[in-house]
Structures are given as C-alpha cells and as structure tokens.
Write an enzyme that holds these catalytic residues in place. Structure first.
Site, PDB file in Angstrom:
ATOM      1  N   GLU A  80       0.885 -49.116  29.536  1.00  0.00           N
ATOM      2  CA  GLU A  80       0.807 -48.796  30.958  1.00  0.00           C
ATOM      3  C   GLU A  80      -0.500 -49.360  31.506  1.00  0.00           C
ATOM      4  OE1 GLU A  80       1.061 -44.760  33.741  1.00  0.00           O
ATOM      5  OE2 GLU A  80       0.177 -44.649  31.740  1.00  0.00           O
ATOM      6  N   LYS A 179       8.241 -44.405  36.951  1.00  0.00           N
ATOM      7  CA  LYS A 179       7.613 -43.209  36.381  1.00  0.00           C
ATOM      8  C   LYS A 179       7.833 -41.996  37.280  1.00  0.00           C
ATOM      9  CE  LYS A 179       3.088 -41.606  34.673  1.00  0.00           C
ATOM     10  NZ  LYS A 179       1.659 -41.974  34.529  1.00  0.00           N
ATOM     11  N   CYS A 212       3.790 -42.341  29.711  1.00  0.00           N
ATOM     12  CA  CYS A 212       2.590 -41.506  29.660  1.00  0.00           C
ATOM     13  C   CYS A 212       2.834 -40.028  29.958  1.00  0.00           C
ATOM     14  CB  CYS A 212       1.523 -42.088  30.581  1.00  0.00           C
ATOM     15  SG  CYS A 212      -0.162 -41.640  30.073  1.00  0.00           S
TER      16      CYS A 212
END
Length: 510
Positions: A80, A179, A212
C-alpha cells in the site's frame, strides 16, 4: 449409445485437461518496498512531477518483479502507498490518481493504454506483468467523477479511492478493490458506499484482496474467507508496528492461522515510522517473513504454498477453557494498559504453574514452565474484554502471556523488543465469545516461531517443543465483530486519549 460414449469421453477429456492446467502448489512473492516519498508539500504538483515520483518507485518495483519472475514466482504483492508514498491532502493526492475501470471491461493497458484516458501507471504495471509472465498486485489511487444527481457526491465533484489492482500474467486487469476501512488520517480518500468483495480465479487457486486497516474488521476480510471461500488473501499494507500484539508479522501470521487461509502481506519499508514486516503465511505456519528496523533497504521474499490449503477442523475456542477451574495460587491482580486498553494482570512469580485471570466474560488459563526464573525479568498473564476506542472502534477479547518492560509491574503492556527467558512449555486458552481468534507467538528481536506451536480443536494454543528463543508474548487475540460500534464512528475518547498520552505510537500511519 455412440452419442453417450462420446459425451463421456468429452467429459473425461475436459476433466483431465482442467486438472493438468491447475497447479497443486505455487510460488508466491512479496516485496517490502523502501518507498521514495515526494517532496513534502500540501500544494498539488503537476501531473508530470507526480508521474516522475511514481516512476522512480516503479523502477524499484520493476527490479523486484523481474527477480521474482526469474525465480519462478507466479504472483507478487507490492505494498500500500508503494508507488507514491503517504502524507497527502485530498487536493495534493489528485495528480497521482488515474481512472481505474471495472475489470469486466476486458482491458490490457499494455496493448491499449489510452482506452480509459491517460493511464501511464496502469500501462507500466500491465507491461511488467505481461513481459515477466507474472501476476502483479499493486496499490494506486482511483478517481471517479460524480455530480449533483448523486446525493453523496463530494463537494469537489469526484470520489477518490485507495485502490488495489491486479494484473494477470498477460497484463490484463483482473481485479480492482477500493479500500473500505480507511485509517484516521486518510482524508484524501473516500470509502466505497458498500464493502467490495473482490475475488479472482487462477490455475493456482482462488484469491481475495483487501488493504491494511481492513484486517481488523469483518467486511470484507472475513466475508472473503467465510462466504467466498478464497484460498489466498492478498494484502498490500502500510503498517506501523505496535507491540505487544500488533506488530505486522505477528498479527498477519496469526490471522492466516486463525482464518485457515494463505496470506501474502507486503508492507512498506520505512523504519522512521516503524513500518516493516512482510511475510508469506500458510494456515499452519509462516513460510517466509522479514522484519528489519536497522536498514533502509527493501526485501523480496519468495516461498512455495499449497494452491488449496488443506481444510482443518473448526476450533471450538471455549471448549477446553470452560472446563478449567480457576488457578490463581494466591497472586494479587493488578491493571495495566496496552494501547489504551485496561488489562487485568497476574504476575507469574514461579518458574512454572497454572494461572487464571478474568475480566468480564473472559477467563484466561495458562499452564507454563520457564527454562529459568530470572530476577531481572517479569512475565504476566493478562485478560481484556471490551471495546477498543482509539484509532478505530472494535471489540476485543484478548488472553496474553507477555514480558513486562521492566520488573516494575506498571510497565506490563509497554512495548518490549528483547527478552532473555525461554519457555519449556506453555498452554494458553480462554472462554472466548467468538470463533474469530488469532493465535500469536512472538520471540525476542521480533521473530516468529514457525513449527513450534499449535492450536488444538478445543481451543488451546500450546507449545510443541521448548521455544527456540526468549519469549515476548504468547497471545490469543479475539474479535467480536457483532459488538463493534457503528462503522467509521470513533469515540471522543480517541482524541482525548491521544492528547493525554502523546508518547503512545499509532499502530498504522499514512
């Protein structure tokens, strides 16, 4: 009869061809990338300046991709923020964004780069995948225009997404994921209106992807495994390590074991922000991992994994613990803070024994034997059952054996990186109210312990042999998703706590 025989022949031929084209194992690669950051400015740069920064990072990624391909890797994951870095505003990130189409458009950017406007980054990634015959997973920014007909359209007339893309070995865009669970300071991006469950199939298994902070929440992470039945998770991340329970290699390997899935984690390498820790994790044990706070260099990892991990029995996490009588051996409980959460602790005063500590509905049971009881080190057994409200809101149940920072009990729960005490054996269990429990074992110098422990069907995390190194923590990290507060809603305690204790590090930074 002849037609029936012909159909049977065709069916057998199809089965044989499909089996021959599928792989029982594959070689995975992850690259921990030492990102090159743009000059610090809140003023948007020109598209040409933005592309120059991205190409410098892509030059490094190209070297990793080429090396991985030469070593036989089928897929490589990159981090990321790996192409443009972090610390952006909504305006300053804009020159770095491209329009990323839905993969259903059947597009190979390397062959047709201008089909969706100016897309030099997607073109380069596509050509890298095609030229090296490898799947590439990368993280870039997506932009989508909107107008007043959309009541949720941002004031600047566009959505901006933190986006993972996957290009197959022919350079085709096969996956795009926006995300869902943005971290606190990701104001430059929007979350999608609904969580996206993104999967794709290969000859070496079914893959899912998330990014993440997503790992701490049910959607899309758990949904990908439980409902979509993926074999392998792809995980680009920019993860800041926080001990004792949220160092990257520790938690990501635990998630792979707890969810019984392959897990490919690629982290940024930026020691100044405690960003390091990448790995290739199988459900039973890590296959490769890297943690390096001392150098400024990136690292390529490769390992072989089963394309379809062997199914293991579902663990009943409370089965054993619910039948254990409490063993406190007269010790007095005390409290300690781990990442703003108040744990209930018991000091382990003997070289070995049986201990129980409880908080609310959670009772944690430990049997252990140290190799020696040192006077200069203190270990404790801790329990936490409650809603975590700092840098996110999520409900935890945690049982943990850990080394205290000093012999002062007030330091139990503080960050510790080294220890001297090895354990001959340990067995940890708890009365968890969830099936989502992630087993962690972390040794001195931030090392994992592959092949040294196991989880039983009745919910015990136990050692298979004496530990190969001194122990930092042995932990069962449980998540009760149904007790989380409303998504994207943070308690006022977040800001208050950070102000009261500014020395505490955030576990993830952008």
């Amino acid at each position: 009869m002849i037609m029936s025989q012909l159909l049977n022949y065709v069916a057998v031929l199809f089965f044989c061809v499909s089996r021959a084209s599928s792989l029982d194992t594959f070689i995975a690669a992850v690259y921990e990338h030492a990102v090159i950051l743009p000059n610090a400015t809140l003023v948007p740069v020109s598209p040409e300046e933005a592309l120059a920064v991205m190409n410098r990072n892509l030059d490094l990624l190209e070297g990793a991709v080429t090396s991985a391909s030469k070593q036989g890797a089928h897929i490589i994951v990159t981090p990321e923020d790996g192409i443009y870095g972090f610390n952006f505003t909504r305006e300053s990130i804009y020159p770095y964004l491209e329009d990323i189409p839905d993969p259903q458009v059947n597009w190979i950017p390397c062959n047709n780069p201008d089909r969706f406007g100016h897309t030099p980054v997607q073109q380069r990634l596509s050509c890298l995948a095609k030229d090296n015959s490898i799947y590439i997973v990368a993280n870039i920014g997506d932009k989508k225009s909107c107008n007043a007909s959309d009541p949720q359209c941002p004031p600047d007339g566009r959505y901006q997404y933190n986006t993972d893309v996957v290009f197959d070995s022919k350079g085709k865009l096969v996956a795009r994921y926006h995300k869902q669970n943005l971290f606190l300071n990701e104001d430059q991006f929007n979350a999608p209106k609904e969580p996206e469950v993104v999967t794709f199939n290969t000859t070496f298994g079914k893959f899912g992807i998330f990014t993440c902070f997503d790992i701490l929440f049910h959607d899309p992470a758990v949904t990908l495994v439980r409902d979509s039945h993926v074999d392998t998770i792809l995980f680009p991340t920019a993860w800041m390590n926080v001990l004792p329970h949220l160092s990257a290699i520790e938690f990501h390997s635990a998630w792979a074991m707890g969810m019984r899935v392959n897990f490919l984690a690629s982290n940024l390498h930026y020691p100044l922000k405690k960003m390091t820790g990448s790995g290739i994790y199988a459900p039973d044990s890590p296959r490769a991992f890297h943690y390096d706070m001392k150098t400024e260099e990136g690292k390529l990892l490769l390992a072989q994994l089963d394309s379809h991990p062997h199914p293991t029995p579902v663990v009943n996490w409370t089965s054993y613990a619910s039948g254990v009588e409490a063993h406190s051996v007269g010790n007095q409980e005390f409290t300690g803070i781990i990442f703003f959460d108040e744990f209930t602790f018991l000091e382990l005063k003997e070289i070995g024994g049986n201990y129980t500590v409880c908080q609310r509905d959670l009772c944690c049971h430990l049997s252990y034997k140290m190799s020696e009881k040192r006077s200069d080190e203190v270990y404790a057994l801790g329990a936490f059952d409650g809603l975590h409200t700092v840098e996110g809101s999520y409900y935890l149940q945690i049982c943990t054996l850990l080394k205290c920072k000093t012999t002062d009990l007030h330091t139990c729960g503080d960050s510790v990186e080294t220890a001297s005490t090895r354990f001959e054996m340990f067995s940890l269990s708890g009365t968890f109210g969830t099936q989502y429990v992630f087993p962690e074992v972390l040794l001195s110098e931030i090392q994992l312990a592959p092949g040294e422990f196991q989880v039983s069907n009745d919910g015990r995390l136990f050692s298979l042999k004496p530990t190969s190194g001194p122990v930092l923590t042995v932990t069962l990290f449980g998540r009760l998703y149904e007790k989380d507060s409303a998504p994207n809603t943070l308690s006022d305690l977040t800001t208050q706590a950070l102000r009261l204790n500014p020395k505490t590090d955030a576990w993830k930074s952008k």
